[in-house]
Design a protein around this motif. Structure first.
Motif, PDB file in Angstrom:
ATOM      1  N   UNK A 239      23.035 -64.159   9.329  1.00 14.84           N
ATOM      2  CA  UNK A 239      23.966 -64.284  10.452  1.00 14.84           C
ATOM      3  C   UNK A 239      23.938 -65.654  11.133  1.00 14.84           C
ATOM      4  N   UNK A 240      22.771 -66.236  11.401  1.00 18.01           N
ATOM      5  CA  UNK A 240      22.799 -67.559  12.041  1.00 18.01           C
ATOM      6  C   UNK A 240      23.493 -68.629  11.202  1.00 18.01           C
ATOM      7  N   UNK A 241      23.356 -68.544   9.863  1.00 17.02           N
ATOM      8  CA  UNK A 241      24.024 -69.526   9.014  1.00 17.02           C
ATOM      9  C   UNK A 241      25.524 -69.277   8.943  1.00 17.02           C
TER      10      UNK A 241
ATOM     11  N   UNK B  92      14.054 -59.973  17.377  1.00 22.44           N
ATOM     12  CA  UNK B  92      15.190 -60.634  18.016  1.00 22.44           C
ATOM     13  C   UNK B  92      16.496 -59.958  17.626  1.00 22.44           C
ATOM     14  N   UNK B  93      17.429 -59.968  18.534  1.00 25.60           N
ATOM     15  CA  UNK B  93      18.799 -59.590  18.188  1.00 25.60           C
ATOM     16  C   UNK B  93      19.367 -60.725  17.349  1.00 25.60           C
ATOM     17  N   UNK B  94      19.721 -60.491  16.075  1.00 23.97           N
ATOM     18  CA  UNK B  94      20.158 -61.599  15.222  1.00 23.97           C
ATOM     19  C   UNK B  94      21.415 -62.289  15.712  1.00 23.97           C
ATOM     20  N   UNK B  95      22.174 -61.656  16.588  1.00 24.81           N
ATOM     21  CA  UNK B  95      23.390 -62.293  17.101  1.00 24.81           C
ATOM     22  C   UNK B  95      23.189 -62.912  18.478  1.00 24.81           C
ATOM     23  N   UNK B  96      21.968 -62.849  19.012  1.00 27.02           N
ATOM     24  CA  UNK B  96      21.755 -63.259  20.397  1.00 27.02           C
ATOM     25  C   UNK B  96      22.061 -64.725  20.630  1.00 27.02           C
ATOM     26  N   UNK B  97      21.790 -65.571  19.650  1.00 26.68           N
ATOM     27  CA  UNK B  97      21.944 -67.009  19.847  1.00 26.68           C
ATOM     28  C   UNK B  97      23.169 -67.584  19.149  1.00 26.68           C
ATOM     29  N   UNK B  98      24.081 -66.712  18.766  1.00 26.74           N
ATOM     30  CA  UNK B  98      25.234 -67.197  18.029  1.00 26.74           C
ATOM     31  C   UNK B  98      26.295 -67.750  18.973  1.00 26.74           C
TER      32      UNK B  98
ATOM     33  N   UNK C 259      21.300 -71.992  18.376  1.00 30.38           N
ATOM     34  CA  UNK C 259      20.885 -71.012  17.382  1.00 30.38           C
ATOM     35  C   UNK C 259      19.444 -71.240  16.957  1.00 30.38           C
ATOM     36  N   UNK C 260      18.631 -70.189  16.982  1.00 25.43           N
ATOM     37  CA  UNK C 260      17.333 -70.200  16.319  1.00 25.43           C
ATOM     38  C   UNK C 260      17.501 -69.579  14.939  1.00 25.43           C
ATOM     39  N   UNK C 261      16.822 -70.131  13.964  1.00 27.06           N
ATOM     40  CA  UNK C 261      16.933 -69.643  12.593  1.00 27.06           C
ATOM     41  C   UNK C 261      15.664 -68.900  12.214  1.00 27.06           C
ATOM     42  N   UNK C 262      15.859 -67.871  11.399  1.00 27.17           N
ATOM     43  CA  UNK C 262      14.768 -67.015  10.955  1.00 27.17           C
ATOM     44  C   UNK C 262      14.720 -67.114   9.434  1.00 27.17           C
TER      45      UNK C 262
END
Length: 678
Positions: free
Chosen positions: A478-480, A41-47, A517-520
């Motif tokens: 990044x999501x946090x 996933x692009x870590x910024x995709x859901x920001x 946001x999805x978290x990983x």
């Protein structure tokens, strides 16, 4: 800075609390081994779609660089008059030009203060205007890049503050005190240096400072750094404080009162002094008795104290992490240690917030989140791992219960639960994800060393994590930092007897949060069996995932994130073996036995609500007295989970013994017993 809690959390954790941690043979996913960390996933995709993430990625400081750099402030006060609530004096600003042909400079100074004159080197008068809180000064001769000069501003008047209910500014209060508070809760920007001396009032412009103040013989003046001299006449003292370390303007402070100094038999570290108001000696001897241990804890975790002295000074308002001289609210000096968390919070700021200062107010979590996390670090050092985990659970519950969903970078409320408790939770989660304490503390050490006595923004910290860890940790952080909310997991499980003394446990888990946001995260799974617990770890990144684990005893239950390493909510699905086919089929009100049972610090309480409506989960002692309500409101149908952290409604830890959990929905009730042991 520490905002006062709505309730007092008593610092009562058994000193004999056992260690809670991962054994060397833990199956927890390692992030630093030879295994590649692939992330499709692009870590910024859901920001978030608004501009915060883009601004942070630029890594710029607000207001720096600018056309001059302040090198030193000489603050001179002939009077900090508590009776008339006025101040009078002059400030000499030494600065260096960063451009060619610098002909004028603008300083910040709140307009209630009246400027009498401005002069340059040699006392040459300089032209100036003072309007809209800006002091514009025309230099006698333009200067070029690298050249230094001075301006000497004489002024007086009644300094500004935020008023009733406010925090920042310059105050006069009872008991008889004059003092500054460096941050405004409602002001934009929040810097409050401008309320009592002319300055370039941005966190990113650090300078050294000296302060000279004359006060009546009955008073003592405290400020940043070391007390260089005290000159006494028949009617007054003149104090000089020198601070040779870079400091942001909002961290420069002064306080004048009839201070007394706490005995060195109470605070034995010669670097630490405590200045308190008359009549508070007995209370102060108890309230400050642990500050030596706090210093010991933070030096063990963060390295040598970065300055030459540290002090607390009691003020009518507080608390505020002024560099080397923390303002501590006098009302909190109550002869107990109920406010040790606040004292440790402000001391920890000296490493994170003062020595390494955020360069932009949007990055306030780099100060407040780190200091909030340090409250748990101190508890861990003083009382053990169980105390650390219990406290972090409390902090994360505050976030989850707040309804605030911003990422820690540039939250809507600068001084709210996101910057403080969620910011602290991000560090806790990073520690858990790395699963390597030596590496985690090295991350903080490298970040501190790379920005020692300077400034940092969020991207500096994130880049530093990547550099120390040796890989891009954006997938996790990044999501946090930039995203919204936190994960909500729906999970269910079942088991299959494989024969030969082995059982397969099948787990299905979904992220069902309503944010974008999805978290990983590496997530812990604890399979409970008749033969003991089995721990597993899987990286949960997708909206829905499934895993299988093999254990060597018959499974009896499953816990998600049992040690609270993740800021999450998890709820059991109706098809799970924990509820069983009878409950799922009957769709009846159900309360499962709390787990673990007996418990030492917290217990998970699981229940099922067959239809939407009012629901209450209450706790009672054996005498039938209600001691706390965990749930009271309208709930939708479905499985639910809540936790009891062994505290009553006042925040006090309850004694060991038997307690009852009562679930009430409509006209039906269910009860289960839970036992707490030390």
């Amino acid at each position: 800075m520490k905002l006062l809690p709505l309730f007092v959390l008593l610092f009562v954790v058994p000193a004999s609390a056992g260690s809670v941690g991962w054994a060397p043979e833990s199956p927890r996913c390692r992030l630093l081994g030879d295994e590649a960390l692939l992330d499709a996933r692009d870590p910024l995709a859901n920001l978030r779609s608004r501009q915060e993430a883009g601004n942070a990625l630029r890594g710029v400081f607000d207001g720096c660089p600018h056309d001059f750099d302040v090198l030193h402030y000489d603050l001179n006060f002939s009077s900090l008059n508590i009776d008339t609530q006025t101040i009078a004096g002059n400030t000499v600003v030494t600065f260096e030009s960063t451009i060619d042909g610098l002909a004028s400079i603008d300083l910040d100074l709140m307009s209630p203060l009246v400027v009498a004159s401005v002069s340059g080197p040699g006392g040459v008068p300089l032209a100036f205007t003072h309007a809209s809180d800006v002091l514009s000064i025309t230099l006698a001769t333009p200067i070029d890049t690298g050249m230094t000069s001075t301006v000497d501003v004489a002024y007086s008047g009644t300094p500004w503050n935020e008023g009733g209910g406010g925090f920042g500014g310059f105050w006069f209060g009872f008991p008889r005190t004059a003092y500054s508070m460096g941050v405004g809760l409602d002001a934009d920007p929040p810097s409050m240096g401008r309320t009592w001396f002319p300055c370039y009032d941005r966190p990113c412009d650090k300078a050294t400072v000296s302060l000279v103040a004359t006060a009546p013989l009955s008073d003592f003046v405290v400020s940043n750094g070391l007390l260089a001299s005290v000159d006494t006449t028949g009617t007054e003292h003149t104090f000089q404080w020198d601070h040779a370390f870079p400091i942001s303007t909002y961290l420069i402070a002064v306080a004048q009162a009839s201070y007394r100094q706490l005995s060195t038999s109470v605070v034995t570290d010669p670097r630490i002094s405590v200045w308190f108001h008359p009549g508070y000696r007995t209370k102060a001897e108890v309230s400050f008795q642990n500050v030596d241990l706090m210093m010991e804890a933070f030096e063990a975790r963060y390295g040598t104290y970065p300055f030459d002295k540290f002090a607390y000074m009691t003020t009518n308002k507080g608390d505020m992490e002024h560099q080397t001289c923390v303002s501590h609210a006098l009302s909190l000096v109550d002869g107990t240690n109920n406010y040790d968390d606040i004292l440790s919070h402000e001391m920890a700021h000296q490493w994170f917030g003062d020595c390494v200062t955020y360069g932009d107010w949007r990055d306030v979590w780099l100060s407040e989140g780190f200091a909030t996390y340090s409250e748990a670090v101190y508890r861990e050092y003083a009382l053990g791992s169980a105390a650390y985990h219990s406290y972090m659970t409390l902090l994360m519950n505050q976030v989850l219960n707040s309804g605030q969903t911003d990422g820690v970078y540039d939250p809507t409320q600068k001084w709210g639960v996101v910057a403080y408790e969620k910011g602290g939770s991000v560090l806790h989660m990073l520690r858990g994800a790395l699963d390597n304490d030596a590496l985690f503390w090295q991350v903080l050490a490298d970040y501190r060393q790379n920005h020692l006595y300077g400034n940092a923004v969020t991207t500096d910290f994130l880049d530093g994590v990547d550099a120390t860890v040796g890989q891009d940790m954006g997938w996790f952080l990044d999501p946090w930092v930039y995203g919204d909310g936190s994960p909500v997991y729906d999970y269910s499980w079942g088991s299959v007897d494989l024969g030969g003394g082995q059982w397969r446990v099948d787990v299905a888990i979904s992220q069902v949060q309503t944010t974008g946001t999805l978290f990983d995260v590496p997530l812990d799974f604890r399979v409970q069996t008749v033969g003991g617990d089995f721990d597993f770890n899987e990286r949960v990144a997708a909206a829905s995932e499934s895993f299988s684990f093999v254990v060597t005893a018959a499974p009896t239950g499953l816990e998600i994130d049992p040690d609270d390493w993740v800021l999450d909510v998890h709820q059991l699905g109706t098809t799970s073996a924990d509820f069983g086919p009878d409950v799922a089929a009957a769709q009846s009100l159900a309360l499962l036995p709390p787990r673990p049972n007996p418990a030492s610090s917290r217990a998970e309480i699981r229940f099922y609500v067959p239809s939407a409506g009012p629901v209450a989960v209450e706790l009672f002692d054996v005498a039938g007295r209600r001691i706390r309500t965990l749930v009271d409101g309208v709930e939708q149908a479905g499985p639910k989970t809540t936790w009891w952290d062994r505290r009553d409604a006042a925040g006090a830890r309850v004694a060991s013994g038997v307690y009852w959990v009562r679930l009430r929905a409509g006209h039906e009730t269910r009860s289960e017993r839970v036992v707490f042991v030390d």
